[in-house]
Scaffold this active site. Structure first.
Site, short mmCIF file in Angstrom:
data_model
loop_
_atom_site.label_atom_id
_atom_site.label_comp_id
_atom_site.label_asym_id
_atom_site.label_seq_id
_atom_site.Cartn_x
_atom_site.Cartn_y
_atom_site.Cartn_z
N CYS A 27 0.82 -1.21 0.00
CA CYS A 27 0.00 0.00 0.00
C CYS A 27 0.85 1.25 0.00
O CYS A 27 2.07 1.21 0.15
CB CYS A 27 -0.89 0.04 1.26
SG CYS A 27 -1.93 -1.39 1.47
N GLY B 23 -0.48 0.69 -5.07
CA GLY B 23 -1.71 -0.06 -4.89
C GLY B 23 -2.83 0.53 -5.70
O GLY B 23 -3.01 1.76 -5.71
N ASN C 93 0.83 0.10 5.60
CA ASN C 93 1.64 -0.44 4.52
C ASN C 93 2.56 -1.50 5.14
O ASN C 93 3.37 -1.19 6.00
CB ASN C 93 2.48 0.65 3.85
CG ASN C 93 3.44 0.10 2.81
OD1 ASN C 93 3.19 -0.94 2.24
ND2 ASN C 93 4.53 0.79 2.58
N GLY C 94 2.40 -2.76 4.73
CA GLY C 94 3.24 -3.81 5.26
C GLY C 94 2.46 -5.08 5.49
O GLY C 94 1.38 -5.28 4.94
N CYS D 32 13.38 -2.90 2.98
CA CYS D 32 13.22 -3.81 1.85
C CYS D 32 14.02 -3.30 0.65
O CYS D 32 13.79 -2.19 0.16
CB CYS D 32 11.75 -3.94 1.49
SG CYS D 32 11.45 -4.89 -0.02
N SER E 91 10.03 0.34 -14.94
CA SER E 91 10.87 0.21 -13.75
C SER E 91 12.33 -0.08 -14.07
O SER E 91 13.21 0.22 -13.26
CB SER E 91 10.30 -0.88 -12.84
OG SER E 91 10.24 -2.11 -13.52
N ASP F 66 15.88 -6.09 -17.15
CA ASP F 66 14.62 -6.15 -16.41
C ASP F 66 14.91 -6.03 -14.92
O ASP F 66 16.05 -6.22 -14.48
CB ASP F 66 13.87 -7.45 -16.70
CG ASP F 66 12.37 -7.34 -16.45
OD1 ASP F 66 11.91 -6.28 -15.96
OD2 ASP F 66 11.65 -8.32 -16.73
N ASP F 67 13.85 -5.70 -14.13
CA ASP F 67 14.07 -5.50 -12.70
C ASP F 67 14.17 -6.80 -11.93
O ASP F 67 14.95 -6.93 -10.98
CB ASP F 67 12.97 -4.61 -12.11
CG ASP F 67 11.58 -5.14 -12.40
OD1 ASP F 67 11.15 -6.05 -11.71
OD2 ASP F 67 10.94 -4.64 -13.35
N CYS G 50 8.40 -13.56 0.37
CA CYS G 50 8.47 -12.46 1.32
C CYS G 50 7.26 -12.54 2.25
O CYS G 50 6.16 -12.86 1.83
CB CYS G 50 8.46 -11.12 0.58
SG CYS G 50 8.34 -9.69 1.68
N CYS H 247 16.66 -5.57 3.93
CA CYS H 247 16.14 -6.93 3.94
C CYS H 247 16.35 -7.54 2.57
O CYS H 247 15.88 -7.00 1.56
CB CYS H 247 14.65 -6.94 4.30
SG CYS H 247 13.93 -8.61 4.30
N CYS I 180 14.30 -12.53 0.42
CA CYS I 180 13.77 -13.23 -0.75
C CYS I 180 14.88 -13.79 -1.63
O CYS I 180 14.64 -14.68 -2.44
CB CYS I 180 12.84 -12.33 -1.56
SG CYS I 180 13.58 -10.79 -2.10
#
Length: 471
Positions: A10, A37, A112-113, A246, A293, A355-356, A392, A443, A446
Site C-alpha cells: 500500500c 496499490g 503499509n506492510g 526492503c 521500472s 529487467d528489474d 516475502c 532486507c 527473498c
C-alpha cells in the site's frame, strides 16, 4: 501480466494543514502513490469540531474521489491510503483507512506492510473486547491499538509495537492528531515533510511530499512514533531493532524520483545497470529495458558497456486497470496488450534486455517471444535483482516458493527455461554498492532466505478470513 510482478502492500499519507483542506492534500498525496496499490483508496479527516469523517471505495484514486466526495471529508487533519492486498480479499470492507474504537475514542488507520503474527494478535484483541468486520492484518493493528491499555495514544501504540511482528508503516488519525509510525526494523519507507510555515505531512515516499509542495525534512526512524498536531511534531520511540529496509523499494516499488534514506531511487537503478554491465559483459548491438521500472537500469547498462541504448518496447499505460476484461484470445496474447515491440529497431540485432526481476517467469517468457517475433538475432537478459528463491512475509504479495522460477533452479537452468542466449543477475553485494551502502541495513530475505523476523510457515493471504470475527 501484472500477476507475474511483485506487488507492494500500500501507500499511506498523513497530513496536518492548519486552516486548509487536508483531505484534498491527502488526495494528491495518495494519487502520487498510486503505483503502490490500485485496488482501493480512502481518506479520513478530522474537522474543527473534532469529528471524524471517512470516505473510501474500490478502484483507482481518481475514480474513488471527486469534488463532491472530497467536500464531505472536511478538516485540517487527514490520512489517506491506496491499497494492494497482501492479507485479505480486495473488498470494500477491507479498504482503508480502517476504523477502531476504544477507551480513548475512535481512531482510523492506514497500513503499509504485513504483520506475520496477526492471527495470534487477533485472538488477543478479541479477548480484550475488540470486534472485527474485516479479514485484514491492518484491522488487527487498529483494534489492538484501540483496546490495549494506555493513558495516551502514544502509550497504546507502544504497547502494540511490543506485540506486533513484521512490517508496518502506519498513519493514524484521531480527533486531534495524526500519528506516523514505522516498525522497529523499518521494512517499509516513511518520510516526513514540512508544508508551509506550520503544516506537516508523512508519506510512504518523498514523491508524495513533493506532489503537494511539502519540503522533505527526514525519514521516520524505525521504531519511531511521530505525533503531528497544531503544536508541531513530537517524537517518541516504542521499540528499536536492527534496520532492515526492503531492498525492492530501490529495485522496483518506489518511484524513481523518490529518495530513500538519502539516496535517489533513479540513481540506485542506474547504478544497478552499471554493475550489471561490469559483472555480465556481452557483445551486442543495442541495450534496451523493460518499461518503466527497468529504464534507468537499462541506461546505466548502456553507459557502463558503451553499447547504445534504444527503446524497443512501447508501453500502453492504460491497459491492465480497465473494467472491460479481455476475452480468452486476447488474454492468451498477454504482454501484447501492454507492450508493442519496435521491429525496425530490433530486427537483426543482438539485444541486451534489462529487467528489474524474475518471479514466476511467465511474463519474461512472453517478453522473449516478443523480441523473437520482432526478429532479434540474439537476446541477452540482464536482471537487477538476484534470483528470487524465497517468499516475502513483510508486505510483498509474492508466490509460494514452489511457484518461484529460480527457487530450485541454477542460473543456467533458468536461462534454458526462458530461452535466452545469456542470462546475468546482480548479486547482493552489487546491490549494496548500487544503493551506496556496503553492509547490512536492507532486507534481502527473498534472495538469501535469511529472515529478519522469523516466520515458521508460509503465510496464507486469506487466513484471517477463516478465523472468527468475535469471541
Amino acid at each position: 501480466m501484472d500477476d507475474d510482478k511483485l506487488h507492494d502492500a500500500c501507500g499511506v499519507v498523513g497530513i496536518y494543514l492548519p486552516g486548509g483542506d487536508a483531505a484534498r492534500a491527502a488526495f494528491f498525496g495518495i494519487f502520487s502513490l498510486q503505483h503502490r496499490g490500485q485496488e482501493s483508496a480512502g481518506i479520513a479527516a478530522s474537522d474543527d469540531n473534532q469529528e471524524l469523517h471517512l470516505y473510501r471505495g474500490l478502484g483507482l484514486v481518481n475514480r474513488v474521489f471527486d469534488e463532491h466526495t472530497l467536500n464531505v471529508i472536511p478538516g485540517s487533519l487527514a490520512i489517506g491510503h491506496t491499497r494492494y492486498s497482501t492479507t485479505g480479499s480486495s473488498t470494500l470492507a477491507n479498504a482503508q483507512p480502517i476504523p477502531a474504537n476504544g477507551p480513548l475514542g475512535e481512531l482510523l488507520l492506514g497500513h503499509n506492510g504485513n504483520v506475520v503474527n496477526a492471527e495470534l494478535l487477533r485472538h488477543e484483541a478479541l479477548e480484550l473486547g475488540a470486534q472485527f468486520v474485516t479479514s485484514t492484518d491492518s484491522e488487527v493493528v487498529a483494534q489492538l491499538i484501540a483496546v490495549l491499555p494506555g493513558e495516551t495514544w502514544e502509550e497504546k501504540i507502544t504497547a502494540a509495537m511490543l506485540r506486533l511482528e513484521g512490517a508496518y508503516s502506519l498513519t493514524i488519525l484521531t480527533k486531534d492528531a495524526v500519528y506516523a509510525v514505522r516498525d522497529p526494523h523499518g521494512f517499509r519507507p516513511l518520510s516526513l515533510g514540512k508544508v508551509g510555515d506550520s503544516g506537516w505531512m508523512a508519506a510512504s515516499e518523498t514523491c508524495a511530499l513533493e506532489n503537494v509542495g511539502a519540503e522533505f525534512v527526514r525519514d521516520v526512524e524505525p521504531g519511531e512514533i511521530v505525533r503531528i498536531d497544531a503544536t508541531g511534531i513530537h517524537s517518541t520511540f516504542g521499540r528499536r531493532e536492527s534496520r532492515s529496509l526492503c531492498i525492492f523499494e530501490h529495485i522496483y516499488f518506489s518511484r524513481p524520483d523518490s529518495v530513500l534514506e538519502g539516496r535517489r531511487v533513479y540513481l540506485s537503478r542506474e547504478a544497478m545497470g552499471k554493475e550489471l554491465a561490469e559483472m555480465h559483459p556481452v557483445e551486442a548491438d543495442i541495450v534496451s529495458a523493460v518499461p518503466d521500472s527497468a529504464t534507468a537500469a537499462g541506461i546505466g547498462y548502456a553507459h557502463g558497456s558503451g553499447i547504445p541504448f534504444y527503446e524497443t518496447l512501447v508501453k500502453n499505460r492504460y491497459v491492465g486497470r480497465t473494467f472491460i476484461q479481455p476475452d480468452q484470445r486476447l488474454r492468451d496474447e498477454g504482454v501484447r496488450l501492454k507492450l508493442t515491440p519496435l521491429r525496425e529497431v530490433i530486427e537483426g540485432k543482438r539485444v541486451v534486455v534489462v529487467d528489474d526481476s524474475i518471479v514466476r517467469g511467465t511474463t519474461t517468457r512472453h517478453l522473449i517471444d516478443l523480441y523473437r517475433s520482432a526478429g532479434a538475432k540474439e537476446i541477452h537478459l540482464r536482471v537487477c535483482a538476484p534470483p528470487i528463491r524465497y517468499p516475502c512475509h513483510y508486505g510483498i504479495d509474492m508466490p509460494t516458493r514452489a511457484e518461484l522460477l529460480a527457487s530450485d533452479r541454477s542460473v543456467e537452468e533458468v536461462r534454458e527455461e526462458l530461452g535466452v542466449d545469456s542470462l546475468g543477475f546482480l548479486d547482493v553485494p552489487s546491490l549494496y554498492r548500487s544503493v551506496a551502502q556496503e553492509g547490512p541495513g536492507f532486507c534481502t530475505a527473498c534472495f538469501t532466505g535469511e529472515y529478519t523476523v522469523p516466520v515458521q510457515v508460509e503465510l496464507d493471504k486469506f487466513a484471517l478470513e477463516r478465523t472468527p470475527l468475535r469471541v
